[in-house]
Scaffold this motif. Structure first.
Motif, PDB file in Angstrom:
ATOM      1  N   GLU A 180     -50.052  27.832  36.151  1.00  0.00           N
ATOM      2  CA  GLU A 180     -49.457  28.139  37.396  1.00  0.00           C
ATOM      3  C   GLU A 180     -50.493  28.631  38.561  1.00  0.00           C
ATOM      4  N   GLU A 231     -52.280  25.633  39.828  1.00  0.00           N
ATOM      5  CA  GLU A 231     -51.653  24.879  40.807  1.00  0.00           C
ATOM      6  C   GLU A 231     -51.407  25.508  42.125  1.00  0.00           C
ATOM      7  N   GLN A 232     -50.957  26.662  42.121  1.00  0.00           N
ATOM      8  CA  GLN A 232     -50.812  27.690  43.315  1.00  0.00           C
ATOM      9  C   GLN A 232     -52.352  27.852  44.075  1.00  0.00           C
TER      10      GLN A 232
END
Length: 107
Positions: free
Chosen positions: A17, A20-21
């Motif tokens: 995560e 991806e952020q």
């Protein structure tokens, strides 16, 4: 001759995560670079912990200019006024390819 660069990033499950952020927040960071043609961040579906960062460039010189300029600067700083961030990936390998054939959908 166009070139493709694929950065193979080993990303532990708990960092997916975060990775991806970070890419989402850097959206459009490469698009204005001279010679840039395409970008894709590919998430693994099963059987691996490796993300692929796919970029296509007009030529090797365009890629190298981006590596030595905007990319280098982006990775030395966390962003405007931010401290440098710990990498989300635990490993990285760069694959390089010359494009000898390509095709798109028929019109």
């Amino acid at each position: 001759m166009p070139v493709v660069k694929i950065n193979v990033l080993t990303v532990p499950a708990e960092q997916r995560e975060t990775l991806e952020q970070r890419f989402a927040h850097r959206a459009h960071a490469v698009e204005s670079s001279d010679g840039f043609e395409w970008f894709e961040l590919l998430r693994p579906v099963e059987g691996t912990d490796q993300y692929l960062v796919y970029t296509r460039w007009r030529d090797e010189e365009s890629f190298q200019a981006w590596m030595e300029g905007p990319m280098k600067a982006a990775h030395q700083h966390g962003g405007e006024g931010e401290a440098p961030k710990r990498p989300a990936a635990s490993g990285s390998t760069l694959w390089s390819f010359d494009v000898v054939q390509s095709a798109g959908p028929k019109a």
